[in-house]
Design a protein around this motif. Structure first.
Motif, PDB file in Angstrom:
ATOM      1  N   UNK A 163      46.229   6.152  17.162  1.00  0.00           N
ATOM      2  CA  UNK A 163      47.156   5.789  15.944  1.00  0.00           C
ATOM      3  C   UNK A 163      46.777   6.427  14.836  1.00  0.00           C
ATOM      4  N   UNK A 164      45.530   6.953  14.658  1.00  0.00           N
ATOM      5  CA  UNK A 164      45.184   7.441  13.416  1.00  0.00           C
ATOM      6  C   UNK A 164      45.829   9.002  13.181  1.00  0.00           C
ATOM      7  N   UNK A 165      45.981   9.787  14.523  1.00  0.00           N
ATOM      8  CA  UNK A 165      46.650  10.684  14.463  1.00  0.00           C
ATOM      9  C   UNK A 165      48.244  10.487  14.459  1.00  0.00           C
ATOM     10  N   UNK A 166      48.659   9.637  14.836  1.00  0.00           N
ATOM     11  CA  UNK A 166      50.088   9.314  14.866  1.00  0.00           C
ATOM     12  C   UNK A 166      50.470   9.112  12.994  1.00  0.00           C
ATOM     13  N   UNK A 167      49.709   8.275  12.650  1.00  0.00           N
ATOM     14  CA  UNK A 167      50.008   7.646  11.358  1.00  0.00           C
ATOM     15  C   UNK A 167      49.525   8.490  10.139  1.00  0.00           C
ATOM     16  N   UNK A 168      48.304   9.158  10.425  1.00  0.00           N
ATOM     17  CA  UNK A 168      47.705   9.863   9.430  1.00  0.00           C
ATOM     18  C   UNK A 168      46.529   8.963   8.950  1.00  0.00           C
ATOM     19  N   UNK A 169      45.556   9.509   8.324  1.00  0.00           N
ATOM     20  CA  UNK A 169      44.388   8.597   7.767  1.00  0.00           C
ATOM     21  C   UNK A 169      44.697   8.042   6.579  1.00  0.00           C
ATOM     22  N   UNK A 170      45.534   8.622   5.783  1.00  0.00           N
ATOM     23  CA  UNK A 170      46.111   8.001   4.263  1.00  0.00           C
ATOM     24  C   UNK A 170      46.927   6.886   4.566  1.00  0.00           C
ATOM     25  N   UNK A 171      47.611   6.842   5.903  1.00  0.00           N
ATOM     26  CA  UNK A 171      48.408   5.451   5.927  1.00  0.00           C
ATOM     27  C   UNK A 171      47.342   4.586   6.398  1.00  0.00           C
ATOM     28  N   UNK A 172      46.552   4.710   7.304  1.00  0.00           N
ATOM     29  CA  UNK A 172      45.646   3.998   7.783  1.00  0.00           C
ATOM     30  C   UNK A 172      44.815   3.290   6.781  1.00  0.00           C
ATOM     31  N   UNK A 173      44.336   4.124   5.841  1.00  0.00           N
ATOM     32  CA  UNK A 173      43.259   3.680   4.743  1.00  0.00           C
ATOM     33  C   UNK A 173      44.011   3.054   3.643  1.00  0.00           C
ATOM     34  N   UNK A 174      45.438   2.857   3.817  1.00  0.00           N
ATOM     35  CA  UNK A 174      45.954   2.098   2.703  1.00  0.00           C
ATOM     36  C   UNK A 174      46.139   2.987   1.618  1.00  0.00           C
ATOM     37  N   UNK A 175      46.509   4.264   1.550  1.00  0.00           N
ATOM     38  CA  UNK A 175      46.648   5.054   0.319  1.00  0.00           C
ATOM     39  C   UNK A 175      48.437   5.499   0.261  1.00  0.00           C
ATOM     40  N   UNK A 176      48.712   5.698  -0.851  1.00  0.00           N
ATOM     41  CA  UNK A 176      50.096   6.016  -1.193  1.00  0.00           C
ATOM     42  C   UNK A 176      50.894   5.086  -1.188  1.00  0.00           C
ATOM     43  N   UNK A 177      52.007   4.881  -0.557  1.00  0.00           N
ATOM     44  CA  UNK A 177      52.947   3.655  -0.634  1.00  0.00           C
ATOM     45  C   UNK A 177      52.629   2.467   0.019  1.00  0.00           C
ATOM     46  N   UNK A 178      51.474   2.564   0.800  1.00  0.00           N
ATOM     47  CA  UNK A 178      50.846   1.400   1.542  1.00  0.00           C
ATOM     48  C   UNK A 178      49.734   1.020   0.958  1.00  0.00           C
ATOM     49  N   UNK A 179      49.362   1.206  -0.329  1.00  0.00           N
ATOM     50  CA  UNK A 179      48.355   0.768  -1.307  1.00  0.00           C
ATOM     51  C   UNK A 179      48.707  -0.522  -1.700  1.00  0.00           C
ATOM     52  N   UNK A 180      47.775  -1.628  -1.812  1.00  0.00           N
ATOM     53  CA  UNK A 180      47.908  -2.835  -2.261  1.00  0.00           C
ATOM     54  C   UNK A 180      48.284  -2.683  -3.796  1.00  0.00           C
ATOM     55  N   UNK A 181      49.166  -3.685  -4.235  1.00  0.00           N
ATOM     56  CA  UNK A 181      49.587  -3.669  -5.906  1.00  0.00           C
ATOM     57  C   UNK A 181      48.349  -3.656  -6.537  1.00  0.00           C
ATOM     58  N   UNK A 182      48.303  -2.698  -7.657  1.00  0.00           N
ATOM     59  CA  UNK A 182      47.183  -2.717  -8.355  1.00  0.00           C
ATOM     60  C   UNK A 182      47.059  -3.685  -9.682  1.00  0.00           C
ATOM     61  N   UNK A 183      45.703  -4.158  -9.989  1.00  0.00           N
ATOM     62  CA  UNK A 183      45.642  -5.304 -10.946  1.00  0.00           C
ATOM     63  C   UNK A 183      44.617  -4.661 -11.636  1.00  0.00           C
ATOM     64  N   UNK A 184      45.040  -4.337 -12.954  1.00  0.00           N
ATOM     65  CA  UNK A 184      44.061  -3.771 -14.078  1.00  0.00           C
ATOM     66  C   UNK A 184      42.813  -4.486 -14.347  1.00  0.00           C
ATOM     67  N   UNK A 185      42.946  -5.906 -14.508  1.00  0.00           N
ATOM     68  CA  UNK A 185      41.932  -6.670 -14.633  1.00  0.00           C
ATOM     69  C   UNK A 185      40.936  -6.411 -13.421  1.00  0.00           C
TER      70      UNK A 185
END
Length: 202
Positions: free
Chosen positions: A94-116
């Motif tokens: 799964x990691x090889x297919x999707x890439x580590x960044x996707x699995x770790x929730x980076x980029x477009x799959x990162x959760x919404x940011x909350x400044x506080x």
């Protein structure tokens, strides 16, 4: 002495504690709700159908005779399939297919940011980075461990339905990784039970 008067006297002496304790609990609950990262779950249910891997030929059979067929216990087969889903091989695929960044929730799959929330949890995140720097691991290895932690595989007793659940920081990420796990596990299950000589024979 009157028990009611004793109770009122006790409350009067400790009125600050009586008032502040519920307020503190309410404040902690509010902070936890606001700043604790949310977790989303994706589910998949798979029916395990009998196939060639569960059928065998009696070794005493000879050509021209009736060849009885035996089947393995269905619950053992379900457990074996569940172990395939939970295997490190599937997580690595799964990691090889999707890439580590996707699995770790980076980029477009990162959760919404909350400044506080980011400001409040900054010391904690700095501490986590410090701990990780002591024994660093690659992004791929961290992604594999993330899948292993977020994955739950089970099923109802005496049932041939396998329940796959995956928890992630966003619903899109949970769905994507859960689908990739199902695809990789199905391919691995077929590969493990495939016999190169069985297709020409049958």
């Amino acid at each position: 002495s009157n028990p009611l008067k004793q109770l009122l006297e006790l409350l009067r002496r400790h009125k600050k504690t009586v008032i502040l304790f519920p307020l503190a609990c309410l404040a902690l609950g509010t902070l936890f709700f606001l700043f604790c990262p949310r977790t989303y779950q994706s589910q998949a249910r798979l029916f395990l159908r009998i196939g060639r891997e569960t059928v065998g030929i009696d070794p005493t059979a000879t050509t021209g005779q009736m060849m009885p067929v035996y089947t393995t216990d269905r619950m053992d087969e379900v457990k074996s399939a569940q172990e395939v889903f939970k295997s490190r091989s599937v997580a690595s695929q799964v990691v090889d297919r999707l890439g580590p960044d996707v699995v770790l929730g980076r980029g477009i799959y990162a959760p919404p940011s909350n400044a506080v929330a980011n400001a409040v949890t900054l010391p904690l995140r700095a501490f986590v980075r410090l701990v990780k720097s002591i024994d660093p691991v690659s992004d791929r290895e961290e992604a594999v461990m993330t899948i292993e932690r977020g994955l739950t595989v089970g099923g109802e007793r005496q049932s041939t339905v396998i329940l796959v659940e995956y928890n992630a920081k966003s619903p899109q990420l949970a769905q994507k990784i859960c689908g990739a796990i199902v695809d990789a596990a199905q391919e691995e299950h077929i590969r493990v039970h495939r016999s190169e000589a069985s297709s020409p024979f049958f």
